[in-house]
Design a protein around this motif. Structure first.
Motif, PDB file in Angstrom:
ATOM      1  N   MET A 217       0.829  -1.210   0.000  1.00 14.54           N
ATOM      2  CA  MET A 217       0.000   0.000   0.000  1.00 14.54           C
ATOM      3  C   MET A 217       0.864   1.261   0.000  1.00 14.54           C
ATOM      4  SD  MET A 217      -2.976   1.146   2.716  1.00 14.54           S
ATOM      5  CE  MET A 217      -1.789   1.494   4.019  1.00 14.54           C
ATOM      6  N   ILE A 218       1.993   1.207   0.697  1.00 12.64           N
ATOM      7  CA  ILE A 218       2.881   2.365   0.776  1.00 12.64           C
ATOM      8  C   ILE A 218       3.944   2.340  -0.319  1.00 12.64           C
ATOM      9  CG2 ILE A 218       4.573   3.564   2.218  1.00 12.64           C
ATOM     10  CD1 ILE A 218       3.046   2.475   4.660  1.00 12.64           C
ATOM     11  N   GLY A 219       4.504   1.149  -0.567  1.00  7.65           N
ATOM     12  CA  GLY A 219       5.643   1.034  -1.470  1.00  7.65           C
ATOM     13  C   GLY A 219       5.335   1.323  -2.918  1.00  7.65           C
ATOM     14  N   VAL A 220       4.229   0.810  -3.430  1.00 10.23           N
ATOM     15  CA  VAL A 220       3.917   1.004  -4.853  1.00 10.23           C
ATOM     16  C   VAL A 220       3.702   2.489  -5.186  1.00 10.23           C
ATOM     17  CG1 VAL A 220       2.278   0.457  -6.703  1.00 10.23           C
ATOM     18  CG2 VAL A 220       3.047  -1.347  -5.141  1.00 10.23           C
ATOM     19  N   PRO A 221       2.908   3.245  -4.411  1.00 12.00           N
ATOM     20  CA  PRO A 221       2.789   4.686  -4.709  1.00 12.00           C
ATOM     21  C   PRO A 221       4.113   5.440  -4.570  1.00 12.00           C
ATOM     22  CG  PRO A 221       1.015   3.976  -3.275  1.00 12.00           C
ATOM     23  CD  PRO A 221       1.982   2.836  -3.342  1.00 12.00           C
ATOM     24  N   TRP A 223       7.191   4.260  -4.956  1.00 10.11           N
ATOM     25  CA  TRP A 223       8.014   3.935  -6.124  1.00 10.11           C
ATOM     26  C   TRP A 223       7.504   4.681  -7.355  1.00 10.11           C
ATOM     27  CZ3 TRP A 223      12.691   2.704  -6.257  1.00 10.11           C
ATOM     28  CH2 TRP A 223      13.270   1.747  -5.438  1.00 10.11           C
ATOM     29  N   SER A 224       6.197   4.775  -7.497  1.00 12.06           N
ATOM     30  CA  SER A 224       5.621   5.484  -8.644  1.00 12.06           C
ATOM     31  C   SER A 224       6.077   6.941  -8.653  1.00 12.06           C
ATOM     32  CB  SER A 224       4.088   5.414  -8.601  1.00 12.06           C
ATOM     33  OG  SER A 224       3.638   4.080  -8.603  1.00 12.06           O
ATOM     34  N   LEU A 225       6.021   7.573  -7.479  1.00 10.60           N
ATOM     35  CA  LEU A 225       6.432   8.963  -7.359  1.00 10.60           C
ATOM     36  C   LEU A 225       7.920   9.122  -7.661  1.00 10.60           C
ATOM     37  CD1 LEU A 225       6.021  11.923  -6.491  1.00 10.60           C
ATOM     38  CD2 LEU A 225       6.361  11.178  -4.120  1.00 10.60           C
ATOM     39  N   TYR A 226       8.743   8.268  -7.056  1.00  5.73           N
ATOM     40  CA  TYR A 226      10.188   8.403  -7.232  1.00  5.73           C
ATOM     41  C   TYR A 226      10.600   8.154  -8.685  1.00  5.73           C
ATOM     42  CZ  TYR A 226      15.188   7.719  -6.757  1.00  5.73           C
ATOM     43  OH  TYR A 226      16.548   7.828  -6.916  1.00  5.73           O
ATOM     44  N   ALA A 243      -1.429   7.792  -9.435  1.00  2.68           N
ATOM     45  CA  ALA A 243      -2.798   7.441  -9.037  1.00  2.68           C
ATOM     46  C   ALA A 243      -3.051   5.953  -9.261  1.00  2.68           C
ATOM     47  CB  ALA A 243      -3.804   8.274  -9.831  1.00  2.68           C
ATOM     48  N   TYR A 244      -2.586   5.447 -10.391  1.00  2.03           N
ATOM     49  CA  TYR A 244      -2.765   4.019 -10.659  1.00  2.03           C
ATOM     50  C   TYR A 244      -1.985   3.186  -9.640  1.00  2.03           C
ATOM     51  CZ  TYR A 244      -2.751  -0.474 -13.040  1.00  2.03           C
ATOM     52  OH  TYR A 244      -2.898  -1.796 -13.321  1.00  2.03           O
ATOM     53  N   GLY A 245      -0.748   3.588  -9.342  1.00  2.49           N
ATOM     54  CA  GLY A 245       0.047   2.879  -8.345  1.00  2.49           C
ATOM     55  C   GLY A 245      -0.613   2.889  -6.980  1.00  2.49           C
ATOM     56  N   THR A 246      -1.250   4.003  -6.624  1.00  4.32           N
ATOM     57  CA  THR A 246      -1.953   4.099  -5.341  1.00  4.32           C
ATOM     58  C   THR A 246      -3.122   3.130  -5.283  1.00  4.32           C
ATOM     59  OG1 THR A 246      -1.337   6.438  -5.164  1.00  4.32           O
ATOM     60  CG2 THR A 246      -3.172   5.671  -3.788  1.00  4.32           C
ATOM     61  N   ILE A 247      -3.848   3.034  -6.381  1.00  5.53           N
ATOM     62  CA  ILE A 247      -4.979   2.094  -6.440  1.00  5.53           C
ATOM     63  C   ILE A 247      -4.489   0.660  -6.317  1.00  5.53           C
ATOM     64  CG2 ILE A 247      -6.798   1.174  -7.932  1.00  5.53           C
ATOM     65  CD1 ILE A 247      -7.073   4.026  -9.092  1.00  5.53           C
ATOM     66  N   VAL A 248      -3.432   0.339  -7.060  1.00  8.52           N
ATOM     67  CA  VAL A 248      -2.882  -1.020  -7.020  1.00  8.52           C
ATOM     68  C   VAL A 248      -2.427  -1.368  -5.605  1.00  8.52           C
ATOM     69  CG1 VAL A 248      -1.014  -2.504  -7.822  1.00  8.52           C
ATOM     70  CG2 VAL A 248      -2.215  -1.028  -9.443  1.00  8.52           C
ATOM     71  N   LEU A 267      -3.232  -6.421 -11.925  1.00  7.01           N
ATOM     72  CA  LEU A 267      -3.066  -4.967 -11.967  1.00  7.01           C
ATOM     73  C   LEU A 267      -1.641  -4.573 -11.602  1.00  7.01           C
ATOM     74  CD1 LEU A 267      -6.433  -3.910 -10.286  1.00  7.01           C
ATOM     75  CD2 LEU A 267      -5.852  -3.861 -12.719  1.00  7.01           C
ATOM     76  N   TYR A 268      -1.040  -5.295 -10.655  1.00  9.29           N
ATOM     77  CA  TYR A 268       0.367  -5.055 -10.305  1.00  9.29           C
ATOM     78  C   TYR A 268       1.269  -5.349 -11.499  1.00  9.29           C
ATOM     79  CZ  TYR A 268       5.029  -6.281  -8.678  1.00  9.29           C
ATOM     80  OH  TYR A 268       6.395  -6.393  -8.567  1.00  9.29           O
ATOM     81  N   SER A 269       0.980  -6.419 -12.229  1.00  7.53           N
ATOM     82  CA  SER A 269       1.785  -6.776 -13.400  1.00  7.53           C
ATOM     83  C   SER A 269       1.755  -5.664 -14.441  1.00  7.53           C
ATOM     84  CB  SER A 269       1.281  -8.089 -14.012  1.00  7.53           C
ATOM     85  OG  SER A 269       1.423  -9.162 -13.098  1.00  7.53           O
TER      86      SER A 269
END
Length: 288
Positions: A217-221, A223-226, A243-248, A267-269
């Protein structure tokens, strides 16, 4: 004569389907992302070698997946009954024969593209043996570490096969995609949690389920930002990707059924595939 030809065709197609089913679950998470990564990481990719890259990656995946699925076929009866061994499409002995036959096939095929590709193939075989035959997949730490190293070597090998040297941008792309994979790899373990528990496999999901969900929940958003900042993605695309990373990431925390885990993994894939396109974005807009 015609009936014999049709029977032969059906048998051959059946064997091809059997081989594909060994690697089916890795198409979205490995084959497609690494193929895209090779084009994004290579400064001067040769598009005529697309079939070469796909075949090279798939052969190494097939070799590893057969070895992995031979270790505990009873687990796949619960998690993935479509796989060839639990489905009865191939015997364990025949699977072992194919697995070891693929070792020289992969080495010879890699040698056609030079010593670097050959070295990558040899390293992948060593990691596969460590992972499967010597229990490297039994704990979450060693599993993620070995998988991330193998992923990086696959990306390096695919870039060599595409006919290009790796520059600083390519090296950065391989490094970050491997680190992202290592830190989010357990996304695939949620859908296999029950089978992993039955097999006694100590993954992050089975040992620390709450932490594993929070890390997604924390890591994917994050990583998306970075990664958007790293590859200088424009504002609109950055907002959409984050936004998509946050949803995933949130799905792994909110939805906890087996069917929801399978959907979250898909969705992660897709998210992970998009990660591999970002270096290509940078090359297109900023590379001189």
């Amino acid at each position: 004569m015609l009936s014999q030809a049709l029977d032969s065709g059906r048998r051959i197609s059946g064997h091809i389907v059997t081989l594909f089913l060994f690697t089916k679950s890795d198409v979205l998470t490995v084959l497609i992302p690494i193929t895209l990564s090779a084009f994004a990481a290579a400064p001067h990719p040769d598009v005529t070698r697309i079939p070469d890259i796909v075949i090279w990656i798939w052969l190494h995946l097939l070799k590893h997946d057969i070895s992995n699925q031979m270790q505990n076929p009873e687990e796949d009866q619960k998690n993935k009954p479509y796989r060839p061994l639990p489905a009865g499409r191939i015997t364990a002995q025949n699977a072992a024969d194919v697995r070891w036959l693929l070792v020289p096939v992969c080495l010879i095929f890699s040698a056609m593209y030079g010593s670097k590709a050959l070295a990558c193939s040899a390293c992948l075989e060593a990691l596969s043996i460590w992972y499967n035959e010597f229990g490297g997949d039994k704990t979450g730490l060693s599993k993620n570490l070995l998988t991330a190293i193998a992923y990086a070597i696959l990306e390096l090998g695919a870039t060599v096969v595409i006919g290009s040297n790796i520059d600083n941008v390519g090296a950065r792309a391989v490094a970050f995609s491997s680190v992202v994979f290592a830190t989010t790899l357990h996304a695939q373990d949620f859908k296999d949690e029950e089978g992993d528990r039955l097999a006694g496999r100590r993954t992050l999901v089975t040992l620390f389920p709450t932490f594993a969900r929070m890390s997604m929940m924390i890591g994917v958003p994050l990583w998306s930002l970075y990664l958007c900042r790293l590859w200088k993605v424009d504002l609109i695309c950055s907002v959409a990707f984050i936004a998509y990373g946050t949803i995933v990431g949130a799905r792994f925390m909110v939805y906890r059924t087996a069917s929801a885990h399978k959907e979250s993994c898909k969705l992660y894939s897709l998210w992970f595939t998009l990660v591999h396109l970002l270096p290509g974005y940078w090359r297109f807009f900023y590379s001189t």
